[in-house]
Design an enzyme around this catalytic site. Structure first.
Site, short mmCIF file in Angstrom:
data_model
loop_
_atom_site.label_atom_id
_atom_site.label_comp_id
_atom_site.label_asym_id
_atom_site.label_seq_id
_atom_site.Cartn_x
_atom_site.Cartn_y
_atom_site.Cartn_z
N ARG A 2 0.85 -1.20 0.00
CA ARG A 2 0.00 0.00 0.00
C ARG A 2 0.89 1.24 0.00
O ARG A 2 0.65 2.19 -0.73
CB ARG A 2 -0.97 0.00 1.19
CG ARG A 2 -1.75 1.31 1.32
CD ARG A 2 -3.06 1.19 2.10
NE ARG A 2 -2.98 0.31 3.25
CZ ARG A 2 -2.32 0.58 4.38
NH1 ARG A 2 -1.69 1.73 4.53
NH2 ARG A 2 -2.29 -0.30 5.37
N TYR A 18 -16.29 16.36 -15.93
CA TYR A 18 -16.61 14.94 -15.88
C TYR A 18 -17.70 14.69 -14.82
O TYR A 18 -17.57 15.16 -13.69
CB TYR A 18 -15.34 14.15 -15.56
CG TYR A 18 -15.57 12.67 -15.44
CD1 TYR A 18 -15.93 11.91 -16.56
CD2 TYR A 18 -15.46 12.02 -14.22
CE1 TYR A 18 -16.16 10.56 -16.45
CE2 TYR A 18 -15.69 10.66 -14.11
CZ TYR A 18 -16.03 9.94 -15.23
OH TYR A 18 -16.27 8.59 -15.12
N ASP A 20 -7.24 18.64 -14.67
CA ASP A 20 -7.55 17.28 -15.12
C ASP A 20 -7.13 17.21 -16.59
O ASP A 20 -7.78 17.78 -17.46
CB ASP A 20 -9.05 17.02 -14.94
CG ASP A 20 -9.48 15.62 -15.37
OD1 ASP A 20 -8.76 15.01 -16.18
OD2 ASP A 20 -10.55 15.17 -14.91
N LYS A 22 -8.03 6.16 -19.55
CA LYS A 22 -8.36 6.65 -20.88
C LYS A 22 -7.12 6.58 -21.78
O LYS A 22 -6.64 5.51 -22.05
CB LYS A 22 -8.96 8.05 -20.77
CG LYS A 22 -9.98 8.22 -19.63
CD LYS A 22 -11.25 7.41 -19.80
CE LYS A 22 -12.14 7.35 -18.57
NZ LYS A 22 -12.50 8.61 -17.94
#
Ligand SMILES: *Cc1c(COP(=O)(O)O)cnc(C)c1O
Length: 396
Positions: free
Chosen positions: A63, A115, A187, A212
């Site tokens: 982690r 978005y 973004d 993406k």
């Protein structure tokens, strides 16, 4: 609170590479020390042996750090011209980490055309924690200043915006952020660093849904942040570790592999995007075409200034402005797949009002132009003639 050792060894020698070299080599070791494998191994492990308590080789638990993820994080930093990269389990997990920098009473100014999932995260999760959001049109960046007060901490922007392809002047927004001592986060999912490099234009944080274009093959969900400021990197690294929304080594590997061909894919996405946008613009049944490459796009000049090319994302409406007509078109497509998401090698068509932007109330959607007949296309890397033929038959 320090960054793990693995971050300190960021390969600064890759800073001088050109972008098309950075996608392949940026931040990477040339060969792995164990067997000389050219790609980094997928370290599918949760933990690492220690010779003595605390005596580890830079990784103690996956982690807080995993070598495959670190390889990706260095690649991300390199291609975005940043010093530090952080990878997360999804784009939204990356945004979630940014929001956790703030506390009740803080205010954030965000693009209104963004978005749908980001809007949902801001309004349904973080508004509960008394963070206040102002959603505004930023096509005229000077508008941002009207919303700044002593509680404002962050400007959050997307450009090109999703799905209306508005362009926001990153440099102008950054000047406002610096003047008022705010952070600027961009973004960069739609543009990718191939088209635009927000860090060079003054952004403090660049965020990606690597799901993406960076991954590029519609086979992985992953998110990323890059920053230059060490203090900010440490805070975000702490949130990444403490909240734990990390990506696994297999997914890190897939995105790292995707990035190696980013420049090749983007070039074709742009070429095909231009051909399809021009075709749609002349089609008798098509009403509006939203693509920043057109000279009559309201922010074409800014797009030209801050982007290398205009990308493969296009939205359009039909003259028969109904939900039914839009539904019929997307159902009739054969080469294009009707699906959410974007940025993969295959062309996709989406209906924002019922798919990606369904979580935004209809009146909010209408205000920004997301009408029921709006169709969004993610142009893939197939033959441009086949894509145009497909649209022709679906529109006919
Ligand atoms: C998809 C997307 C996101 C969210 O990313 P996930 O990887 O789906 O969590 C954020 N911003 C933009 C612009 C996107 O397209």
């Amino acid at each position: 609170m320090l960054l793990p050792n693995s971050y300190a060894t960021f390969a600064l020698d890759t800073v001088d590479m050109k972008f098309n070299t950075k996608t392949v080599h940026g931040g990477q070791e040339n060969t792995d020390p164990a067997y000389g494998s050219v790609m980094p191994p997928i370290y599918q492990t949760s933990t690492y042996s220690q010779s003595t308590p605390g005596g580890h080789k830079g990784f103690e638990y996956s982690r807080s750090g995993n070598p495959t993820r670190t390889a990706l994080e260095k690649s991300l930093a390199s291609i975005e011209n940043a010093k530090f990269g952080l990878a997360f389990g999804s784009g939204l997990a990356a945004i979630d980490a940014v929001m956790k920098l703030f506390k009740p009473g803080d205010e954030i100014i965000s693009t209104n055309d963004l978005y749908g999932g980001s809007y949902r995260l801001f309004t349904t999760i973080f508004e509960n924690f008394e963070i206040k959001f102002h959603f505004i049109g930023m096509q005229d960046a000077s508008k941002i200043e009207e919303y700044i007060n002593e509680n404002t901490k962050l400007i959050w922007l997307e450009t090109p915006t999703n799905p209306m392809m508005n362009i926001i002047d990153i440099e102008a927004a950054s000047k406002i952020a610096k003047k008022h001592n705010l952070l600027l986060a961009v973004d960069n999912t739609f543009a990718t660093p191939y088209l635009q490099q927000p860090m060079d234009l003054g952004a403090d944080i660049v965020m990606h849904s690597a799901t993406k274009y960076l991954g590029g093959h519609s086979d992985v969900v992953l998110g990323a942040l890059v920053v230059n400021d060490k203090n900010l990197a440490e805070k975000l690294y702490f949130i990444q570790k403490a909240s734990g929304a990390v990506c696994g080594p297999q997914d890190s590997f897939l995105v790292l592999r995707g990035i190696k061909t980013l420049h090749l894919r983007m070039q074709r996405h742009c070429e095909n995007g231009e051909a399809v946008a021009k075709f749609l613009k002349t089609h008798p049944k098509v009403d509006k075409v939203y693509w920043p490459g057109f000279e009559d796009h309201p922010n074409h000049d800014i797009a030209k200034k801050q982007m290398k090319d205009f990308g493969g994302m296009i939205s359009f409406t039909t003259k028969e402005n109904t939900l039914e007509s839009a539904t019929k078109i997307v159902e009739n497509l054969k080469v294009f797949t009707l699906a959410e998401s974007l940025g993969g090698v295959e062309s996709l068509a989406g209906h924002p009002a019922s798919m990606t932007h369904a979580s935004i109330p209809q009146e909010e959607r209408a205000k920004i132009g997301v009408v029921d007949s709006l169709i969004r296309l993610s142009i893939g890397v197939e033959d441009e003639g086949d894509l145009i033929e497909d649209l022709k038959q679906a529109l006919g």
